[in-house]
Design a protein around this motif. Structure first.
Motif, PDB file in Angstrom:
ATOM      1  N   ARG A   1     -33.486 -36.260   9.207  1.00  0.00           N
ATOM      2  CA  ARG A   1     -32.522 -36.977   8.353  1.00  0.00           C
ATOM      3  C   ARG A   1     -31.080 -36.625   8.720  1.00  0.00           C
ATOM      4  NH1 ARG A   1     -36.838 -38.704   7.461  1.00  0.00           N
ATOM      5  NH2 ARG A   1     -37.717 -39.405   5.488  1.00  0.00           N
ATOM      6  N   ILE A   2     -30.816 -36.616  10.018  1.00  0.00           N
ATOM      7  CA  ILE A   2     -29.445 -36.381  10.490  1.00  0.00           C
ATOM      8  C   ILE A   2     -28.955 -37.661  11.159  1.00  0.00           C
ATOM      9  CG2 ILE A   2     -27.997 -35.072  12.107  1.00  0.00           C
ATOM     10  CD1 ILE A   2     -29.975 -32.737  11.751  1.00  0.00           C
ATOM     11  N   ALA A   3     -27.879 -38.230  10.640  1.00  0.00           N
ATOM     12  CA  ALA A   3     -27.330 -39.450  11.228  1.00  0.00           C
ATOM     13  C   ALA A   3     -26.539 -39.089  12.479  1.00  0.00           C
ATOM     14  CB  ALA A   3     -26.430 -40.143  10.213  1.00  0.00           C
ATOM     15  N   MET A   4     -26.793 -39.800  13.584  1.00  0.00           N
ATOM     16  CA  MET A   4     -26.058 -39.512  14.819  1.00  0.00           C
ATOM     17  C   MET A   4     -25.580 -40.810  15.468  1.00  0.00           C
ATOM     18  SD  MET A   4     -28.343 -36.563  16.616  1.00  0.00           S
ATOM     19  CE  MET A   4     -27.068 -35.670  17.468  1.00  0.00           C
ATOM     20  N   SER A   5     -24.368 -40.810  15.939  1.00  0.00           N
ATOM     21  CA  SER A   5     -23.861 -41.970  16.677  1.00  0.00           C
ATOM     22  C   SER A   5     -24.449 -41.933  18.088  1.00  0.00           C
ATOM     23  CB  SER A   5     -22.335 -41.914  16.757  1.00  0.00           C
ATOM     24  OG  SER A   5     -21.956 -40.800  17.546  1.00  0.00           O
ATOM     25  N   ASP A   6     -24.357 -43.072  18.807  1.00  0.00           N
ATOM     26  CA  ASP A   6     -24.872 -43.116  20.183  1.00  0.00           C
ATOM     27  C   ASP A   6     -24.183 -42.063  21.049  1.00  0.00           C
ATOM     28  OD1 ASP A   6     -26.630 -45.029  19.545  1.00  0.00           O
ATOM     29  OD2 ASP A   6     -25.515 -46.709  20.424  1.00  0.00           O
ATOM     30  N   ALA A   7     -22.866 -41.897  20.819  1.00  0.00           N
ATOM     31  CA  ALA A   7     -22.129 -40.921  21.618  1.00  0.00           C
ATOM     32  C   ALA A   7     -22.667 -39.510  21.374  1.00  0.00           C
ATOM     33  CB  ALA A   7     -20.634 -40.991  21.271  1.00  0.00           C
ATOM     34  N   GLU A   8     -22.964 -39.218  20.098  1.00  0.00           N
ATOM     35  CA  GLU A   8     -23.486 -37.888  19.769  1.00  0.00           C
ATOM     36  C   GLU A   8     -24.865 -37.676  20.408  1.00  0.00           C
ATOM     37  OE1 GLU A   8     -21.762 -36.624  15.419  1.00  0.00           O
ATOM     38  OE2 GLU A   8     -22.965 -38.470  15.537  1.00  0.00           O
ATOM     39  N   VAL A   9     -25.677 -38.735  20.383  1.00  0.00           N
ATOM     40  CA  VAL A   9     -27.006 -38.637  20.989  1.00  0.00           C
ATOM     41  C   VAL A   9     -26.870 -38.343  22.478  1.00  0.00           C
ATOM     42  CG1 VAL A   9     -29.090 -39.929  21.595  1.00  0.00           C
ATOM     43  CG2 VAL A   9     -28.157 -40.108  19.284  1.00  0.00           C
ATOM     44  N   GLU A  10     -25.997 -39.103  23.167  1.00  0.00           N
ATOM     45  CA  GLU A  10     -25.815 -38.915  24.612  1.00  0.00           C
ATOM     46  C   GLU A  10     -25.376 -37.494  24.926  1.00  0.00           C
ATOM     47  OE1 GLU A  10     -26.913 -40.750  26.899  1.00  0.00           O
ATOM     48  OE2 GLU A  10     -27.472 -42.310  25.447  1.00  0.00           O
ATOM     49  N   LYS A  11     -24.531 -36.958  24.052  1.00  0.00           N
ATOM     50  CA  LYS A  11     -24.030 -35.605  24.265  1.00  0.00           C
ATOM     51  C   LYS A  11     -25.153 -34.584  24.063  1.00  0.00           C
ATOM     52  CE  LYS A  11     -20.327 -32.612  22.483  1.00  0.00           C
ATOM     53  NZ  LYS A  11     -20.694 -31.985  21.223  1.00  0.00           N
ATOM     54  N   MET A  12     -26.068 -34.934  23.134  1.00  0.00           N
ATOM     55  CA  MET A  12     -27.131 -34.002  22.754  1.00  0.00           C
ATOM     56  C   MET A  12     -28.243 -33.915  23.801  1.00  0.00           C
ATOM     57  SD  MET A  12     -27.354 -31.910  20.313  1.00  0.00           S
ATOM     58  CE  MET A  12     -26.358 -32.438  18.932  1.00  0.00           C
ATOM     59  N   VAL A  13     -28.473 -35.001  24.558  1.00  0.00           N
ATOM     60  CA  VAL A  13     -29.596 -35.026  25.502  1.00  0.00           C
ATOM     61  C   VAL A  13     -29.536 -33.854  26.495  1.00  0.00           C
ATOM     62  CG1 VAL A  13     -30.733 -36.326  27.341  1.00  0.00           C
ATOM     63  CG2 VAL A  13     -30.048 -37.485  25.241  1.00  0.00           C
ATOM     64  N   PRO A  14     -28.436 -33.672  27.223  1.00  0.00           N
ATOM     65  CA  PRO A  14     -28.421 -32.524  28.150  1.00  0.00           C
ATOM     66  C   PRO A  14     -28.479 -31.184  27.436  1.00  0.00           C
ATOM     67  CG  PRO A  14     -26.276 -33.652  28.116  1.00  0.00           C
ATOM     68  CD  PRO A  14     -27.219 -34.503  27.341  1.00  0.00           C
ATOM     69  N   GLU A  15     -27.931 -31.105  26.209  1.00  0.00           N
ATOM     70  CA  GLU A  15     -27.995 -29.829  25.471  1.00  0.00           C
ATOM     71  C   GLU A  15     -29.441 -29.475  25.151  1.00  0.00           C
ATOM     72  OE1 GLU A  15     -25.532 -29.077  22.112  1.00  0.00           O
ATOM     73  OE2 GLU A  15     -23.763 -30.027  23.018  1.00  0.00           O
ATOM     74  N   PHE A  16     -30.176 -30.483  24.652  1.00  0.00           N
ATOM     75  CA  PHE A  16     -31.610 -30.273  24.376  1.00  0.00           C
ATOM     76  C   PHE A  16     -32.322 -29.799  25.637  1.00  0.00           C
ATOM     77  CE2 PHE A  16     -33.472 -32.579  20.464  1.00  0.00           C
ATOM     78  CZ  PHE A  16     -32.429 -32.164  19.673  1.00  0.00           C
ATOM     79  N   ASN A  17     -32.062 -30.510  26.733  1.00  0.00           N
ATOM     80  CA  ASN A  17     -32.789 -30.204  27.968  1.00  0.00           C
ATOM     81  C   ASN A  17     -32.457 -28.821  28.498  1.00  0.00           C
ATOM     82  OD1 ASN A  17     -34.432 -32.461  28.101  1.00  0.00           O
ATOM     83  ND2 ASN A  17     -32.773 -33.708  28.959  1.00  0.00           N
ATOM     84  N   ASN A  18     -31.218 -28.399  28.294  1.00  0.00           N
ATOM     85  CA  ASN A  18     -30.854 -27.037  28.693  1.00  0.00           C
ATOM     86  C   ASN A  18     -31.634 -26.003  27.898  1.00  0.00           C
ATOM     87  OD1 ASN A  18     -29.110 -27.433  30.804  1.00  0.00           O
ATOM     88  ND2 ASN A  18     -27.299 -27.636  29.469  1.00  0.00           N
ATOM     89  N   ILE A  19     -31.738 -26.270  26.595  1.00  0.00           N
ATOM     90  CA  ILE A  19     -32.470 -25.323  25.728  1.00  0.00           C
ATOM     91  C   ILE A  19     -33.938 -25.280  26.149  1.00  0.00           C
ATOM     92  CG2 ILE A  19     -33.284 -24.888  23.367  1.00  0.00           C
ATOM     93  CD1 ILE A  19     -30.600 -26.194  22.421  1.00  0.00           C
TER      94      ILE A  19
END
Lengths: 95, 487
Positions: free
Chosen positions: A16-34
């Motif tokens: 239940r976290i609202a995210m804009s497309d820009a936030e999602v794009e930013k999050m993808v590499p962060e997730f993958n790094n983790i």
């Protein structure tokens, strides 16, 4: 293992976290790094090692079946955005 | 019992059923907090800061809830896992303040067991074993009310955190009747054990019904799960309805979707709950607030020692002392009835007669009077006394019925009724002879007919004597004395 933008959106929705497309794009590499960082654990040889269930060597304590808590409605409702007649009042959730 | 088949356009179909029963554990306090569990309290008065999921609160398991689940497992001949663990099942809903339910997915407390059902009450050989896959312990959610306000839902967390046992069957049932028998048997066992009150109306027992269909001999079909069905009758209706719906769908070229459905008793139909699809990604993981639950052999032995005699054992014991299989199964179905009958036996009643009397006379009278064993004033001791008075000839069968009716009305003990109303049967040959002489003298014509061969008149003389003595003469003695005088 890696995730794409759709999987990030899915996880955000479940949490239940609202995210804009820009936030999602930013999050993808962060997730993958983790994920990559955690995956390094796979390099350790754990054959014959019992899974660790807790880091402290302790037993689960059990409680006796005694009523010694509750009866504190005002406290329980104090932080509710809205309370009516002793209930939490939330936007209608019927399907 | 013949096999249950549904006839479709393309032939006969078999129904495969599995049930997940949520049974509320009988305990004073909740599973992980010290708040009360009593039904019907003012909203949110039985909520601790743990149940309201305030930050930093920690769950501590209630030993009694664990004990009750272990006792239930033992009663179902199930494996008790010495090592189990709690997991978080994550989803958001307004009745779940934590945002997760503490449950046991990976390592449940109780492993495989079984429930024995009778497909036919009157046939000892119609036994079928229904497998239990597991029992795990988990928290109940709060309660939502939607009809109190036009735009708001009200949330009461009194039920939040109350302990539930989820009893998961194997897909071993093949008809609505089998599912009904399984549910009734399971409820009976839970009530004997005392781990759940089995009250489906108050929601302390509810079932998720898994149904699929297949052509006999084929692999299992895709199943649907109908949630939260709260009576045996509705469970049976869901199965029937859902099986027909699936068969029609398949025969029209469609495919059954694995989905959650809801039952609407008013329409007797199920409908899809598609909006919850996303919620099914529960992301279970071990609850870091709770260490693994480890049981000692002593604890399990104590649980075992505390179990009462269970319905199957009781039924076999009753049959062993001469009670008919049907009566034994009626008497053991409800724990209250069985306890009442045990008290009757303890008070000295003969088992076979006692069972016949309870099932035919007592239950008949209670039904007629809209009463139950709990509300009737007749105690097992008084009933045993009545049966004894009939058995030893103090009361004739007819007088016994009269005294029973008076007992139902007044609640008095049979000995008191017999004494006060002078109902005692007499075997006093002097008094009986005197009446017989009077009757024979007054009916000289009939005596002559009898002597000339009309022997069926014997019954007339017996009736006249009994009538003259207001039914109080011992019929055996009357017969004997009449024969002596007439033959």
């Amino acid at each position: 293992m890696s995730v794409n933008a759709d999987q990030v959106r899915h996880v955000a929705k479940l949490a239940r976290i609202a995210m804009s497309d820009a936030e999602v794009e930013k999050m993808v590499p962060e997730f993958n790094n983790i994920l990559k960082w955690v995956e390094q654990l796979g390099e350790v040889d754990t054959d014959g090692v019992e899974p660790l269930t807790a880091v402290i060597d302790n037993e689960l304590r059990l409680r006796d079946d005694v009523v010694n808590d509750g009866d504190c409605r005002d406290d329980v409702l104090k932080n509710a955005p809205e309370a009516q007649h002793g209930f939490f009042a939330v936007p209608k959730v019927i399907e | 019992m013949s096999e249950y088949r549904i006839k479709g356009e393309t032939g006969e179909w078999e129904v495969v059923i599995g049930l997940e029963v949520h049974a509320q554990v009988v305990s004073n306090a909740k599973l992980f907090s010290g708040a009360a569990t009593a039904f019907g309290a003012e909203p949110n008065t039985q909520v601790s800061l743990v149940d309201a999921a305030m930050p930093g609160m920690l769950p501590v398991p209630n030993k009694e809830c664990i004990r009750q689940a272990v006792r239930t497992g033992l009663a179902l001949d199930a494996v008790i896992n010495r090592w189990s663990r709690f997991d978080r099942k994550n989803y958001f809903y307004a009745d779940l303040p934590q945002g997760y339910q503490i449950s046991q997915l990976y390592h449940p407390l109780v492993g495989p067991g079984e429930v024995e059902i009778l497909l036919d009450d009157k046939d000892e050989n119609s036994v079928k074993q229904i497998g239990i896959e597991r029992i795990h312990v988990e928290q109940d959610a709060g309660k939502l009310m939607h009809d109190q306000h036009p735009t708001m839902s009200y949330v009461d967390l009194n039920r939040s955190g109350v302990a539930l046992m989820e009893i998961v069957s194997r897909p071993d049932m093949r008809s609505p009747a089998e599912a009904g028998a399984y549910l009734r048997k399971l409820r009976s066992i839970l009530r004997y054990v005392g781990s759940c009150d089995g009250n489906m109306e108050e929601g302390s027992m509810r079932a998720d019904v898994n149904v699929s269909v297949r052509k006999p001999g084929d692999e299992f079909g895709t199943r649907t799960e109908t949630k939260n069905v709260n009576s045996v009758r509705f469970v049976m209706a869901v199965i029937e309805h859902e099986a027909r719906r699936q068969i029609e769908l398949i025969e029209e070229g469609g495919k059954v979707a694995q989905e959650t459905r809801l039952y609407d008793p008013d329409k007797n139909a199920t409908r899809s709950l598609r909006s919850k699809e996303d919620a099914h990604d529960y992301r279970y993981f071990p609850d870091p607030d709770l260490l693994p639950l480890e049981l000692t052999e002593d604890f399990i032995a104590d649980c075992k020692a505390s179990l009462p005699e269970l319905p199957d054992d009781k039924r076999k014991r009753y049959e062993g002392v001469g009670v008919t299989p049907y009566n034994a199964s009626v008497l053991t179905a409800e724990v209250e009835t069985a306890r009442w009958f045990d008290a009757l036996l303890e008070a000295g009643a003969e088992p076979k007669q006692g069972a016949n009397w309870v099932v035919a006379e007592l239950f008949g009278a209670l039904n007629r009077r809209s009463e139950t064993l709990a509300t009737t004033g007749i105690s097992p001791q008084e009933a045993a006394e009545l049966l004894k008075l009939v058995a030893d000839g103090t009361l004739s069968g007819t007088l016994g019925k009269q005294v029973f009716e008076i007992m139902l009305e007044t609640g008095d003990a049979p000995s008191k009724i017999v004494e006060e109303r002078g109902l005692k049967q007499t075997s006093d040959t002097g008094a009986i002879d005197a009446e017989i002489d009077k009757i024979l003298a007054a009916n000289a014509d009939k005596v002559a007919e009898y002597k000339s061969g009309k022997v069926q008149l014997f019954g007339f003389f017996v009736g006249q004597v009994m009538k003259a003595m207001a039914g109080k003469a011992n019929p055996g003695v009357v017969n004997e004395r009449l024969r002596a005088k007439l033959d």
